[in-house]
Write a protein that holds these residues in place. Structure first.
Motif, PDB file in Angstrom:
ATOM      1  N   GLY A 166      27.061  31.059  14.953  1.00  0.00           N
ATOM      2  CA  GLY A 166      25.808  30.101  16.254  1.00  0.00           C
ATOM      3  C   GLY A 166      24.851  29.270  15.226  1.00  0.00           C
ATOM      4  N   LEU A 167      25.086  28.949  13.857  1.00  0.00           N
ATOM      5  CA  LEU A 167      24.256  28.028  13.798  1.00  0.00           C
ATOM      6  C   LEU A 167      24.565  26.458  13.943  1.00  0.00           C
ATOM      7  CD1 LEU A 167      21.938  27.885  11.085  1.00  0.00           C
ATOM      8  CD2 LEU A 167      23.965  26.857   9.954  1.00  0.00           C
ATOM      9  N   ILE A 168      22.891  26.264  14.917  1.00  0.00           N
ATOM     10  CA  ILE A 168      23.554  24.654  15.472  1.00  0.00           C
ATOM     11  C   ILE A 168      22.140  24.012  14.506  1.00  0.00           C
ATOM     12  CG2 ILE A 168      23.066  22.855  17.006  1.00  0.00           C
ATOM     13  CD1 ILE A 168      24.173  25.231  18.959  1.00  0.00           C
ATOM     14  N   GLY A 169      21.964  22.949  13.876  1.00  0.00           N
ATOM     15  CA  GLY A 169      21.573  21.829  12.859  1.00  0.00           C
ATOM     16  C   GLY A 169      20.763  20.844  14.205  1.00  0.00           C
ATOM     17  N   PHE A 170      19.351  20.559  13.808  1.00  0.00           N
ATOM     18  CA  PHE A 170      19.067  19.544  14.910  1.00  0.00           C
ATOM     19  C   PHE A 170      17.547  20.123  14.852  1.00  0.00           C
ATOM     20  CE2 PHE A 170      18.908  23.460  17.724  1.00  0.00           C
ATOM     21  CZ  PHE A 170      17.649  23.652  18.350  1.00  0.00           C
ATOM     22  N   ALA A 171      16.387  18.626  14.454  1.00  0.00           N
ATOM     23  CA  ALA A 171      15.964  18.414  13.980  1.00  0.00           C
ATOM     24  C   ALA A 171      14.331  18.786  15.387  1.00  0.00           C
ATOM     25  CB  ALA A 171      15.454  16.883  13.753  1.00  0.00           C
ATOM     26  N   ASP A 172      13.563  19.552  14.903  1.00  0.00           N
ATOM     27  CA  ASP A 172      12.880  19.976  16.048  1.00  0.00           C
ATOM     28  C   ASP A 172      11.048  20.525  15.610  1.00  0.00           C
ATOM     29  OD1 ASP A 172      11.456  21.681  18.713  1.00  0.00           O
ATOM     30  OD2 ASP A 172      13.215  22.918  18.740  1.00  0.00           O
ATOM     31  N   SER A 192      20.351  12.859  20.151  1.00  0.00           N
ATOM     32  CA  SER A 192      20.963  14.336  21.295  1.00  0.00           C
ATOM     33  C   SER A 192      20.662  15.762  21.088  1.00  0.00           C
ATOM     34  CB  SER A 192      22.060  13.442  22.169  1.00  0.00           C
ATOM     35  OG  SER A 192      22.353  11.949  21.730  1.00  0.00           O
ATOM     36  N   ALA A 193      20.753  16.187  19.152  1.00  0.00           N
ATOM     37  CA  ALA A 193      20.769  17.250  19.208  1.00  0.00           C
ATOM     38  C   ALA A 193      19.833  18.154  20.445  1.00  0.00           C
ATOM     39  CB  ALA A 193      20.820  17.491  17.516  1.00  0.00           C
ATOM     40  N   LEU A 194      18.386  17.309  20.154  1.00  0.00           N
ATOM     41  CA  LEU A 194      17.349  18.033  20.347  1.00  0.00           C
ATOM     42  C   LEU A 194      17.428  18.518  21.646  1.00  0.00           C
ATOM     43  CD1 LEU A 194      14.723  19.550  19.894  1.00  0.00           C
ATOM     44  CD2 LEU A 194      13.298  17.406  19.576  1.00  0.00           C
ATOM     45  N   ASP A 195      18.099  17.556  22.780  1.00  0.00           N
ATOM     46  CA  ASP A 195      17.832  17.368  23.715  1.00  0.00           C
ATOM     47  C   ASP A 195      19.074  18.148  24.465  1.00  0.00           C
ATOM     48  OD1 ASP A 195      16.205  15.592  24.747  1.00  0.00           O
ATOM     49  OD2 ASP A 195      17.456  13.718  24.279  1.00  0.00           O
ATOM     50  N   CYS A 196      20.189  18.332  23.251  1.00  0.00           N
ATOM     51  CA  CYS A 196      21.660  19.578  24.062  1.00  0.00           C
ATOM     52  C   CYS A 196      20.587  20.368  23.832  1.00  0.00           C
ATOM     53  CB  CYS A 196      22.378  19.075  23.092  1.00  0.00           C
ATOM     54  SG  CYS A 196      22.785  17.688  23.074  1.00  0.00           S
ATOM     55  N   ALA A 197      20.072  20.988  22.530  1.00  0.00           N
ATOM     56  CA  ALA A 197      19.571  22.160  22.058  1.00  0.00           C
ATOM     57  C   ALA A 197      18.426  22.969  23.670  1.00  0.00           C
ATOM     58  CB  ALA A 197      18.680  22.039  21.235  1.00  0.00           C
ATOM     59  N   ARG A 198      17.328  21.381  24.212  1.00  0.00           N
ATOM     60  CA  ARG A 198      16.469  22.102  25.228  1.00  0.00           C
ATOM     61  C   ARG A 198      17.316  22.240  26.060  1.00  0.00           C
ATOM     62  NH1 ARG A 198      13.369  22.391  21.846  1.00  0.00           N
ATOM     63  NH2 ARG A 198      11.754  21.184  21.431  1.00  0.00           N
ATOM     64  N   GLN A 201       9.752  23.519  13.410  1.00  0.00           N
ATOM     65  CA  GLN A 201       9.531  23.175  11.661  1.00  0.00           C
ATOM     66  C   GLN A 201       7.986  23.190  11.684  1.00  0.00           C
ATOM     67  OE1 GLN A 201      12.791  20.138  12.415  1.00  0.00           O
ATOM     68  NE2 GLN A 201      13.732  20.984  10.711  1.00  0.00           N
ATOM     69  N   ARG A 202       7.251  22.327  12.040  1.00  0.00           N
ATOM     70  CA  ARG A 202       6.023  21.246  11.548  1.00  0.00           C
ATOM     71  C   ARG A 202       5.141  23.055  11.161  1.00  0.00           C
ATOM     72  NH1 ARG A 202       4.644  16.089  15.121  1.00  0.00           N
ATOM     73  NH2 ARG A 202       6.898  14.866  14.296  1.00  0.00           N
ATOM     74  N   PRO A 203       5.169  24.197  12.186  1.00  0.00           N
ATOM     75  CA  PRO A 203       4.538  25.421  12.101  1.00  0.00           C
ATOM     76  C   PRO A 203       5.050  26.441  10.794  1.00  0.00           C
ATOM     77  CG  PRO A 203       4.934  25.615  13.861  1.00  0.00           C
ATOM     78  CD  PRO A 203       5.835  24.270  13.672  1.00  0.00           C
ATOM     79  N   LEU A 204       6.479  25.700  10.429  1.00  0.00           N
ATOM     80  CA  LEU A 204       6.790  26.352   8.554  1.00  0.00           C
ATOM     81  C   LEU A 204       6.350  25.005   7.931  1.00  0.00           C
ATOM     82  CD1 LEU A 204       9.781  27.334  10.759  1.00  0.00           C
ATOM     83  CD2 LEU A 204       8.281  29.102  10.138  1.00  0.00           C
ATOM     84  N   GLY A 205       6.242  24.092   7.524  1.00  0.00           N
ATOM     85  CA  GLY A 205       5.419  23.431   6.196  1.00  0.00           C
ATOM     86  C   GLY A 205       6.877  22.081   6.602  1.00  0.00           C
ATOM     87  N   ILE A 206       7.871  22.570   7.659  1.00  0.00           N
ATOM     88  CA  ILE A 206       8.920  20.918   8.232  1.00  0.00           C
ATOM     89  C   ILE A 206       8.683  20.474   8.761  1.00  0.00           C
ATOM     90  CG2 ILE A 206      11.448  21.207   8.247  1.00  0.00           C
ATOM     91  CD1 ILE A 206      11.284  24.230   7.487  1.00  0.00           C
ATOM     92  N   TYR A 207       8.565  18.868   7.707  1.00  0.00           N
ATOM     93  CA  TYR A 207       8.630  17.464   8.518  1.00  0.00           C
ATOM     94  C   TYR A 207       9.706  17.116   8.581  1.00  0.00           C
ATOM     95  CZ  TYR A 207       3.893  18.624   7.417  1.00  0.00           C
ATOM     96  OH  TYR A 207       2.787  19.307   8.291  1.00  0.00           O
ATOM     97  N   ASP A 208      10.749  16.766  10.362  1.00  0.00           N
ATOM     98  CA  ASP A 208      11.745  16.466  10.317  1.00  0.00           C
ATOM     99  C   ASP A 208      11.906  15.243  11.139  1.00  0.00           C
ATOM    100  OD1 ASP A 208      14.802  16.099   9.017  1.00  0.00           O
ATOM    101  OD2 ASP A 208      14.483  18.722  10.459  1.00  0.00           O
ATOM    102  N   SER A 209      13.226  14.767  11.087  1.00  0.00           N
ATOM    103  CA  SER A 209      13.546  14.147  12.525  1.00  0.00           C
ATOM    104  C   SER A 209      14.698  13.340  12.541  1.00  0.00           C
ATOM    105  CB  SER A 209      12.139  12.196  12.848  1.00  0.00           C
ATOM    106  OG  SER A 209      13.233  11.470  10.855  1.00  0.00           O
ATOM    107  N   ALA A 210      14.957  12.842  14.123  1.00  0.00           N
ATOM    108  CA  ALA A 210      16.154  12.414  13.919  1.00  0.00           C
ATOM    109  C   ALA A 210      16.583  11.508  13.331  1.00  0.00           C
ATOM    110  CB  ALA A 210      16.371  12.318  16.085  1.00  0.00           C
ATOM    111  N   GLU A 211      15.893  10.351  13.009  1.00  0.00           N
ATOM    112  CA  GLU A 211      16.157  10.046  11.772  1.00  0.00           C
ATOM    113  C   GLU A 211      16.439  10.117  10.851  1.00  0.00           C
ATOM    114  OE1 GLU A 211      17.349   5.756  10.572  1.00  0.00           O
ATOM    115  OE2 GLU A 211      17.206   6.335  12.604  1.00  0.00           O
ATOM    116  N   ARG A 258      17.060  22.794   8.521  1.00  0.00           N
ATOM    117  CA  ARG A 258      17.371  22.677  10.113  1.00  0.00           C
ATOM    118  C   ARG A 258      17.695  23.090  10.996  1.00  0.00           C
ATOM    119  NH1 ARG A 258      19.413  17.291   7.876  1.00  0.00           N
ATOM    120  NH2 ARG A 258      17.235  16.275   8.133  1.00  0.00           N
ATOM    121  N   GLY A 259      18.556  24.375  10.208  1.00  0.00           N
ATOM    122  CA  GLY A 259      19.600  24.946  11.179  1.00  0.00           C
ATOM    123  C   GLY A 259      18.937  25.829  11.648  1.00  0.00           C
ATOM    124  N   HIS A 260      18.883  26.042  13.261  1.00  0.00           N
ATOM    125  CA  HIS A 260      19.209  27.140  13.932  1.00  0.00           C
ATOM    126  C   HIS A 260      19.462  28.034  14.738  1.00  0.00           C
ATOM    127  CE1 HIS A 260      16.012  24.623  14.525  1.00  0.00           C
ATOM    128  NE2 HIS A 260      17.092  23.671  14.851  1.00  0.00           N
TER     129      HIS A 260
END
Length: 276
Positions: free
Chosen positions: A45-51, A90-96, A55-65, A119-121
């Motif tokens: 069930g692993l899905i990859g998307f920037a969120d 579109s990945a984050l919108d799909c997750a939402r 991620q930021r509370p875990l010290g991970i800085y990411d973006s769709a770009e 960025r695996g969820h």
């Protein structure tokens, strides 16, 4: 006649079915096996998307770009740039959207072997069946119809050019049925168990070992090719490396830049200097 016929009931097919039914379409889903869920049901069930929220509370800085640029670089910029950017944006919108239906993701992100960034969820309390079970219930509530053990054998545009005529094989009876629809969505997944189709894309894959326990869905790809649908990039295959005893290669050895691999004749067979 259905407005939309969807081939495949994995995560992609079920999302398409629920989304279309929410908009009032009459939907029929064809599934080759005896149960809904496809290979998604068997996955982690692993899905990859920037969120950033996760991620930021875990010290991970990411973006769709960043996701898009890493994906393009990993494929050596062979992929269609516009499609990759659409996928990543579109990945984050799909997750939402999945969350709006009741899916819950783990608060932590993970990075697995062959992935590019943490960025695996994963779904909370389960694997891929968490998605498929919930989406199947939502689909049924929206009056989506399912035809299990039905195989798409051919399709073509109808005489008006505004829809499709389908030939469907009922695997339980051996009978062929004819069906019409306005839209057709092919969401049957890959064709990695089909060594013949793999070798048609790249002759070097002729004798490659495949996971024989997975269902072969290459018939859908063949139907698409017969209708002139563009199939591109299919020769770029990511191969899992196994040890001689059948065990999966340890994670520490999955990055070829960290070691030199030799074949049975003592010769190198990988470009360790290429970006992984």
């Amino acid at each position: 006649n259905a407005d939309i016929v969807i081939v495949g009931s994995g995560l992609a097919g079920l999302c398409a079915a629920v989304s279309a039914a929410q908009r009032g379409a009459r939907v029929l889903v064809l599934e080759l096996s005896q149960e809904i869920g496809g290979l998604t049901r068997l996955s982690t069930g692993l899905i990859g998307f920037a969120d950033p929220d996760r991620q930021r509370p875990l010290g991970i800085y990411d973006s769709a770009e960043r996701h898009a640029q890493q994906t393009l670089a990993f494929g050596r910029h062979r992929a269609d740039k516009a499609l990759v950017h659409t996928l990543c944006r579109s990945a984050l919108d799909c997750a939402r959207w999945l969350e709006s239906l009741g899916i819950q993701f783990s608060p932590r992100t993970v990075q697995r072997a062959r992935t590019l960034f943490p960025r695996g969820h994963l779904p909370l309390n389960g694997g891929g069946s968490v998605y498929t079970d919930l989406l199947a219930l939502k689909a049924a509530a929206l009056d989506v119809k399912f035809a299990l053990q039905h195989e798409l054998t051919s399709f073509a545009k109808n005489n008006s050019g505004r829809g499709f005529d389908l030939d469907i094989l009922d695997l339980s009876t051996g009978r062929t049925k004819n069906l019409g629809c306005k839209k057709l969505i092919l969401a049957s997944g890959g064709f990695s168990p089909d060594s013949q189709l793999l070798s048609s894309q790249d002759p070097r894959l002729k004798n490659i070992s495949v996971i024989a326990t997975l269902p072969a869905v290459s018939h859908v790809h063949r139907c698409a090719a017969e209708q002139g649908i563009l199939m591109t990039g299919l020769g770029f295959v990511q191969k899992e490396v196994f040890l001689p005893n059948g065990d999966v290669l340890p994670a520490a050895l999955r990055n070829p830049s960290s070691y030199i691999a030799l074949d049975a004749a003592g010769k190198r067979f990988m470009r360790e200097d290429l970006p992984y």
